[in-house]
Design an enzyme around this catalytic site. Structure first.
Site, PDB file in Angstrom:
ATOM      1  N   GLY A  74      -1.627  -0.837   0.195  1.00  0.00           N
ATOM      2  CA  GLY A  74      -1.322  -0.270   1.508  1.00  0.00           C
ATOM      3  C   GLY A  74      -1.005   1.212   1.413  1.00  0.00           C
ATOM      4  O   GLY A  74      -1.383   2.004   2.285  1.00  0.00           O
ATOM      5  N   THR A  75      -0.317   1.593   0.365  1.00  0.00           N
ATOM      6  CA  THR A  75       0.050   3.004   0.186  1.00  0.00           C
ATOM      7  C   THR A  75      -1.199   3.874   0.103  1.00  0.00           C
ATOM      8  O   THR A  75      -1.279   4.936   0.737  1.00  0.00           O
ATOM      9  CB  THR A  75       0.908   3.164  -1.095  1.00  0.00           C
ATOM     10  OG1 THR A  75       2.081   2.355  -0.954  1.00  0.00           O
ATOM     11  CG2 THR A  75       1.298   4.607  -1.325  1.00  0.00           C
ATOM     12  N   ASN A 154       8.763  -2.823   8.766  1.00  0.00           N
ATOM     13  CA  ASN A 154       9.053  -3.656   7.595  1.00  0.00           C
ATOM     14  C   ASN A 154      10.540  -3.964   7.417  1.00  0.00           C
ATOM     15  O   ASN A 154      10.888  -4.838   6.630  1.00  0.00           O
ATOM     16  CB  ASN A 154       8.515  -2.983   6.323  1.00  0.00           C
ATOM     17  CG  ASN A 154       8.950  -1.540   6.199  1.00  0.00           C
ATOM     18  OD1 ASN A 154       8.693  -0.728   7.085  1.00  0.00           O
ATOM     19  ND2 ASN A 154       9.618  -1.207   5.120  1.00  0.00           N
ATOM     20  N   GLN A 184       2.447  -4.867   7.569  1.00  0.00           N
ATOM     21  CA  GLN A 184       3.288  -6.025   7.883  1.00  0.00           C
ATOM     22  C   GLN A 184       2.751  -6.837   9.069  1.00  0.00           C
ATOM     23  O   GLN A 184       3.247  -7.936   9.326  1.00  0.00           O
ATOM     24  CB  GLN A 184       4.727  -5.587   8.194  1.00  0.00           C
ATOM     25  CG  GLN A 184       5.448  -4.929   7.033  1.00  0.00           C
ATOM     26  CD  GLN A 184       5.815  -5.895   5.906  1.00  0.00           C
ATOM     27  OE1 GLN A 184       5.793  -7.111   6.067  1.00  0.00           O
ATOM     28  NE2 GLN A 184       6.150  -5.337   4.748  1.00  0.00           N
ATOM     29  N   SER A 204      -2.696  -4.269   3.322  1.00  0.00           N
ATOM     30  CA  SER A 204      -2.403  -4.480   1.900  1.00  0.00           C
ATOM     31  C   SER A 204      -2.616  -5.949   1.555  1.00  0.00           C
ATOM     32  O   SER A 204      -2.200  -6.835   2.311  1.00  0.00           O
ATOM     33  CB  SER A 204      -0.946  -4.086   1.650  1.00  0.00           C
ATOM     34  OG  SER A 204      -0.555  -4.451   0.341  1.00  0.00           O
ATOM     35  N   GLY A 205      -3.226  -6.223   0.393  1.00  0.00           N
ATOM     36  CA  GLY A 205      -3.543  -7.607   0.018  1.00  0.00           C
ATOM     37  C   GLY A 205      -2.332  -8.445  -0.381  1.00  0.00           C
ATOM     38  O   GLY A 205      -2.265  -9.634  -0.081  1.00  0.00           O
ATOM     39  N   HIS A 206      -1.350  -7.811  -1.043  1.00  0.00           N
ATOM     40  CA  HIS A 206      -0.275  -8.648  -1.616  1.00  0.00           C
ATOM     41  C   HIS A 206       0.758  -9.092  -0.584  1.00  0.00           C
ATOM     42  O   HIS A 206       1.628  -9.903  -0.891  1.00  0.00           O
ATOM     43  CB  HIS A 206       0.398  -7.942  -2.798  1.00  0.00           C
ATOM     44  CG  HIS A 206       1.279  -6.787  -2.459  1.00  0.00           C
ATOM     45  ND1 HIS A 206       2.640  -6.880  -2.447  1.00  0.00           N
ATOM     46  CD2 HIS A 206       0.995  -5.511  -2.130  1.00  0.00           C
ATOM     47  CE1 HIS A 206       3.163  -5.707  -2.138  1.00  0.00           C
ATOM     48  NE2 HIS A 206       2.183  -4.856  -1.938  1.00  0.00           N
ATOM     49  N   THR A 242     -14.746   1.905  -9.789  1.00  0.00           N
ATOM     50  CA  THR A 242     -15.342   0.562  -9.781  1.00  0.00           C
ATOM     51  C   THR A 242     -14.487  -0.369  -8.935  1.00  0.00           C
ATOM     52  O   THR A 242     -13.271  -0.428  -9.106  1.00  0.00           O
ATOM     53  CB  THR A 242     -15.448   0.019 -11.226  1.00  0.00           C
ATOM     54  OG1 THR A 242     -16.266   0.926 -11.963  1.00  0.00           O
ATOM     55  CG2 THR A 242     -16.055  -1.376 -11.255  1.00  0.00           C
ATOM     56  N   CYS A 330      14.817   1.199   1.729  1.00  0.00           N
ATOM     57  CA  CYS A 330      13.393   1.146   2.021  1.00  0.00           C
ATOM     58  C   CYS A 330      12.608   0.969   0.737  1.00  0.00           C
ATOM     59  O   CYS A 330      11.446   0.665   0.738  1.00  0.00           O
ATOM     60  CB  CYS A 330      12.934   2.372   2.772  1.00  0.00           C
ATOM     61  SG  CYS A 330      13.239   3.857   1.879  1.00  0.00           S
TER      62      CYS A 330
HETATM   63  N1  PLP Z   1       3.474   0.040   4.870  1.00  0.00           N
HETATM   64  C1  PLP Z   1       4.381  -0.909   5.141  1.00  0.00           C
HETATM   65  C2  PLP Z   1       4.814  -1.123   6.551  1.00  0.00           C
HETATM   66  C3  PLP Z   1       4.912  -1.686   4.116  1.00  0.00           C
HETATM   67  O1  PLP Z   1       5.822  -2.633   4.388  1.00  0.00           O
HETATM   68  C4  PLP Z   1       4.461  -1.460   2.778  1.00  0.00           C
HETATM   69  C5  PLP Z   1       5.041  -2.220   1.662  1.00  0.00           C
HETATM   70  O2  PLP Z   1       6.169  -2.696   1.729  1.00  0.00           O
HETATM   71  C6  PLP Z   1       3.489  -0.475   2.565  1.00  0.00           C
HETATM   72  C7  PLP Z   1       3.025   0.261   3.627  1.00  0.00           C
HETATM   73  C8  PLP Z   1       2.963  -0.203   1.189  1.00  0.00           C
HETATM   74  O3  PLP Z   1       2.093  -1.239   0.781  1.00  0.00           O
HETATM   75  P1  PLP Z   1       1.739  -1.439  -0.763  1.00  0.00           P
HETATM   76  O4  PLP Z   1       2.924  -2.061  -1.415  1.00  0.00           O
HETATM   77  O5  PLP Z   1       0.548  -2.347  -0.767  1.00  0.00           O
HETATM   78  O6  PLP Z   1       1.428  -0.094  -1.312  1.00  0.00           O
END
Ligand code: PLP
Length: 393
Positions: A74-75, A154, A184, A204-206, A242, A330
């Protein structure tokens, strides 16, 4: 010794992979391990896996397959959208808008741009953590190139009015890009970027029972981004490197499984969350941060336990096999007071009293009841004896 089953209620931090996802990925690691750029049969098979994943994800969002760009988390999706978008649009303007309650993946990307000479407007929220579409519209200027507002917060689970915000942004300046961090929200809510005027959407996948190290960014037709990764030109040159084939296929399967049952799962999550609200709400001096009705996220509950530090409560619960997170931080690696809790007006003396309970479809009502029992048992002791209290397990 009693065998204790872990009660994992920290699903907004990360989720357990669905077993089906882990099985699929194992097969891809061991058998279909080709490089999708390779021209031979193994490469073609891997490329098909990526195409299949793209189709699933595009189908869920009701967008075109070519609008999906795979990332590592996600980041990365947030950074590619915001920094890549700003770099591509800088001739049109250098002003961006966001909110004070975004995840650091957005806030830090904005800070980086500020250092590069961009101007950032950071909007506040109301006591429920909601952003006002009117305030967003009023902040949009002719030189505003991008607005970023999260789908679901979050920390407290506030669900932002992204559809109204999208409409307001485009009415104020049709050239302004609208980015939504849906890390989220995806998997918990129906999100249709085209209907909602969303140009860029981060996932984000996880967080959705898929693997760590996976994510994607939806990019609307006609939106240009400057790549952050340079190399072999994969994914149309937008994101070289890749592709993580097992991860991409695993993430898509997880998303497909979640969206297949989304209505029933939302109901199940709300039922579990409502039980927590009912049981914990009956404890004196426990209050909830943000809304507790069904306009909020089904899986996140921010609980403020007056007189008990979150870290102390977290460890006392951990002793009982219940895993939650400190709702005031956070990022657990660099704890700092939550901007979200500050922004919604939680008194500064009480910010450290908040824990976040976050549910997933893998939890049961028994988990929730056991967690509520544990909170109800430990809180009076912790209030009386604080950190020095030992509950004997
Ligand atoms: N954005 C939100 C709202 C999140 O809650 C998070 C992770 O907690 C992220 C972005 C970042 O995602 P990732 O951990 O996949 O980098």
């Amino acid at each position: 010794m009693n065998e204790k089953r872990d009660i994992y209620l920290d699903n907004s931090a990360t989720t357990r992979c669905f077993p089906e996802v882990a099985d699929l990925m194992t097969g891809l690691f061991l058998e279909d391990y080709g490089n999708p750029s390779a021209m031979h049969h193994r490469g073609v098979t891997a490329e098909r896996r990526i195409a299949g994943a793209r189709k699933i994800l595009a189908g869920i969002l009701k967008v075109k397959e070519k609008n999906i760009c795979f990332t590592s988390c996600g980041t990365e999706s947030d950074n590619l959208a915001i920094i890549g978008g700003a770099m591509a649009m800088q001739r049109k303007g250098r002003h961006l808008i966001t909110t004070v309650i975004e995840h650091p993946a957005v806030l830090e990307a904005m800070k980086y741009l500020e250092v590069q000479g961009f101007e950032i407007t950071r909007l506040g929220v109301d006591r429920d953590g909601l952003v006002s579409p009117e305030e967003v519209a009023a902040a949009v200027r002719p030189d505003t190139i991008l607005v970023s507002v999260m789908h679901t917060n979050n920390i407290i689970g506030a669900v932002e009015p992204v559809e109204e915000i999208g409409k307001a942004v485009k009415a104020a300046n049709p050239d302004t890009l609208f980015h939504v961090d849906a890390v989220q929200g995806f998997g918990k809510a129906q999100i249709f970027p085209r209907r909602m005027n969303i140009d860029l959407l981060s996932v984000s996948g996880h967080k959705i029972h898929g693997p760590k190290g996976t994510g994607f960014l939806y990019i609307a037709d006609g939106v240009r981004l400057v790549p952050l990764m340079h190399g072999g030109g994969q994914q149309g040159g937008l994101r070289s490197g890749t592709e993580n084939v097992p991860g991409i296929a695993g993430m898509a399967l997880a998303a497909q499984m979640l969206y297949k049952n989304i209505d029933a799962d939302r109901e199940k999550l709300f039922a579990m969350k409502n039980r927590l609200i009912e049981r914990l709400g009956a404890v004196p001096d426990i209050v909830f941060n943000g809304r507790t009705d069904e306009t909020a996220a089904p899986h996140i509950l921010s609980v403020r336990v007056r007189g008990v530090r979150a870290e102390v409560l977290l460890h006392a619960l951990e002793d009982k096999g219940v895993f939650v997170s400190a709702g005031s931080a956070c990022s657990s690696n660099h704890p700092r007071p939550s901007e979200t809790l500050k922004a919604i007006g939680v008194p500064s003396a009480e910010i450290e009293n908040s824990v976040r309970i976050s549910l997933s479809v893998m939890n049961t009502m028994e988990d929730v009841d056991a967690a509520a029992d544990a909170v109800i048992e430990v809180v009076p002791f912790l209030r009386k004896f604080g950190v020095f209290c030992s509950l004997g397990g």
